[in-house]
Enzyme design. Structure first.
Site, mmCIF file in Angstrom:
data_model
loop_
_atom_site.group_PDB
_atom_site.id
_atom_site.type_symbol
_atom_site.label_atom_id
_atom_site.label_comp_id
_atom_site.label_asym_id
_atom_site.label_seq_id
_atom_site.Cartn_x
_atom_site.Cartn_y
_atom_site.Cartn_z
ATOM 1 N N HIS A 1 5.667 6.423 7.070
ATOM 2 C CA HIS A 1 5.023 5.812 5.643
ATOM 3 C C HIS A 1 4.796 7.283 4.813
ATOM 4 C CE1 HIS A 1 1.339 5.592 7.855
ATOM 5 N NE2 HIS A 1 0.883 6.257 6.469
ATOM 6 N N HIS B 1 0.958 -1.107 0.041
ATOM 7 C CA HIS B 1 -0.005 -0.040 -0.104
ATOM 8 C C HIS B 1 0.893 1.127 -0.013
ATOM 9 C CE1 HIS B 1 -3.272 -2.628 1.072
ATOM 10 N NE2 HIS B 1 -2.496 -3.300 1.975
ATOM 11 N N HIS C 1 2.210 8.916 1.220
ATOM 12 C CA HIS C 1 1.179 8.793 0.226
ATOM 13 C C HIS C 1 1.463 9.718 -1.122
ATOM 14 C CE1 HIS C 1 -1.495 6.652 3.353
ATOM 15 N NE2 HIS C 1 -0.872 7.383 3.946
ATOM 16 N N GLU D 1 -2.710 13.160 1.111
ATOM 17 C CA GLU D 1 -4.075 12.815 1.730
ATOM 18 C C GLU D 1 -4.796 14.008 2.260
ATOM 19 O OE1 GLU D 1 -3.301 9.228 4.032
ATOM 20 O OE2 GLU D 1 -4.399 8.620 2.359
ATOM 21 N N THR E 1 -6.351 6.281 7.822
ATOM 22 C CA THR E 1 -6.738 6.746 6.324
ATOM 23 C C THR E 1 -6.776 5.522 5.295
ATOM 24 O OG1 THR E 1 -4.674 7.480 5.512
ATOM 25 C CG2 THR E 1 -5.731 9.186 6.398
ATOM 26 N N THR E 2 -6.432 4.582 5.962
ATOM 27 C CA THR E 2 -6.527 3.394 5.300
ATOM 28 C C THR E 2 -7.225 2.424 6.051
ATOM 29 O OG1 THR E 2 -4.505 2.214 6.399
ATOM 30 C CG2 THR E 2 -4.118 3.306 4.559
ATOM 31 N N HIS F 1 3.720 10.201 6.755
ATOM 32 C CA HIS F 1 2.739 10.129 8.122
ATOM 33 C C HIS F 1 3.701 9.639 9.184
ATOM 34 C CE1 HIS F 1 -1.257 10.191 5.899
ATOM 35 N NE2 HIS F 1 -0.843 11.534 6.094
HETATM 36 C C1 AL4 Z 1 -1.592 -0.295 5.046
HETATM 37 C C2 AL4 Z 1 -2.112 -0.355 6.468
HETATM 38 N N1 AL4 Z 1 -1.939 1.156 7.456
HETATM 39 C C3 AL4 Z 1 -2.467 1.159 8.548
HETATM 40 C C4 AL4 Z 1 -1.451 0.094 9.378
HETATM 41 N N2 AL4 Z 1 -1.964 0.299 10.865
HETATM 42 C C5 AL4 Z 1 -2.953 0.164 11.530
HETATM 43 C C6 AL4 Z 1 -2.868 -1.092 12.308
HETATM 44 O O1 AL4 Z 1 -4.293 -1.472 12.762
HETATM 45 C C7 AL4 Z 1 -4.276 -2.401 13.701
HETATM 46 S S1 AL4 Z 1 -1.109 1.784 11.447
HETATM 47 O O2 AL4 Z 1 -1.581 2.025 12.791
HETATM 48 O O3 AL4 Z 1 0.268 1.508 11.117
HETATM 49 C C8 AL4 Z 1 -1.503 2.705 10.368
HETATM 50 S S2 AL4 Z 1 -1.395 4.498 10.400
HETATM 51 C C9 AL4 Z 1 -2.164 4.824 8.894
HETATM 52 S S3 AL4 Z 1 -2.137 6.479 8.546
HETATM 53 N N3 AL4 Z 1 -2.404 6.439 6.801
HETATM 54 O O4 AL4 Z 1 -3.782 6.912 8.726
HETATM 55 O O5 AL4 Z 1 -1.225 7.349 8.919
HETATM 56 C C10 AL4 Z 1 -2.492 3.573 8.368
HETATM 57 C C11 AL4 Z 1 -2.184 2.555 9.025
HETATM 58 ZN ZN ZN Z 2 -0.748 7.319 5.893
#
Ligand code: AL4
Ligand code: ZN
Length: 238
Positions: free
Chosen positions: A93, A63, A95, A105, A176-177, A118
């Site tokens: 990471h 992703h 976007h 985003e 956001t995912t 992020h």
């Molecule tokens: C591809 C998967 N992305 C997520 C994976 N994680 C979630 C874990 O759920 C238990 S995480 O907490 O590392 C985050 S932060 C984030 S964003 N774009 O809002 O900063 C997305 C994700």
């Molecule tokens: Zn993110």
């Protein structure tokens, strides 16, 4: 059910099927309208303390690409700002878009940056990252916009990814995912950092899919802005 992604058949418009919270009250990202943000002088400056030796791995997770940090001590932390307590850096990471006209985003007055970083932190009042991720005050993500310009990295630690000014907007939001958990205190820095066209080309050369399959470039891996639903965006600056 097929895995979520950013394509025409599994992109942000389809996520509500597997993740009904997609239409929840505090979804991210949002469009930030600076002159509608509420200046709160009680908002403290951010305190970011990062130890480069905590970085452990870099991976393409299908992703985005992310850099993971060892988080079993308070050596890389976010404190102060809009949050209370100590949040530990878990990973960062990005976007980005297929071209410089899109990719971030969060948007500012409808303006999209080519890329957004992020830095994901979790609240140490919970026993683990996984536990924190399901709590309304469990995560704090620092968002940094990237814009095009020549930019040299001297060495590499997350501090070098931060702009000079740590002025920020903050609001209660979500991942956001998927799983789109509404557990994030968003802290979006006003000042972008600069990356070169070559660096953006490197991002766009990554692939969504595994090696050996027909290559599908990892681009446009951003969710569009979501309804504010009455939330107030606060700013740490006038
Ligand atoms: C591809 C998967 N992305 C997520 C994976 N994680 C979630 C874990 O759920 C238990 S995480 O907490 O590392 C985050 S932060 C984030 S964003 N774009 O809002 O900063 C997305 C994700
Ligand atoms: Zn993110």
């Amino acid at each position: 059910s097929h895995a979520w992604g950013y394509g025409p058949y599994n992109g942000p418009e389809t996520w509500e099927k597997g993740f009904p919270v997609a239409n929840g009250p505090r979804q991210s990202p949002i469009n930030i309208i600076p002159n509608q943000a509420l200046y709160e002088r009680s908002l403290k400056p951010l305190k970011l303390k990062y130890d480069p030796s905590n970085s452990s791995s870099i991976l393409n997770n299908g992703h985005s690409f992310q850099v993971d940090y060892v988080d079993d001590e308070n050596t890389s932390t976010l404190t102060a700002g809009p949050i209370s307590g100590i949040y530990r850096l878990k990973q960062f990471h990005f976007h980005w878009g297929a071209s410089d006209d899109r990719g971030s985003e969060h948007t500012v007055k409808g303006f999209m940056f080519p890329c957004e970083l992020h830095l994901v932190h979790w609240n140490t009042k919970y026993p683990s990252f996984g536990e924190a991720a399901s709590q309304p005050d469990g995560l704090a993500v620092v968002g940094v916009f990237l814009k095009g310009k020549q930019y040299i990295f001297e060495n590499f630690d997350p501090k070098t990814l931060l702009p000079v000014s740590l002025d920020y907007w903050t609001y209660d939001g979500s991942l956001t995912t998927p799983p789109l958990l509404e557990s994030v205190t968003w802290i979006v820095l006003k000042e972008p950092i600069c990356v070169s066209p070559a660096q953006m080309a490197q991002f766009r050369s990554l692939h969504f899919n595994a090696e050996g399959e027909a290559p599908c470039c990892m681009v446009d891996n951003y969710r569009p802005p979501q309804p504010l639903k009455g939330r107030v965006v606060r700013s740490s600056f006038k």
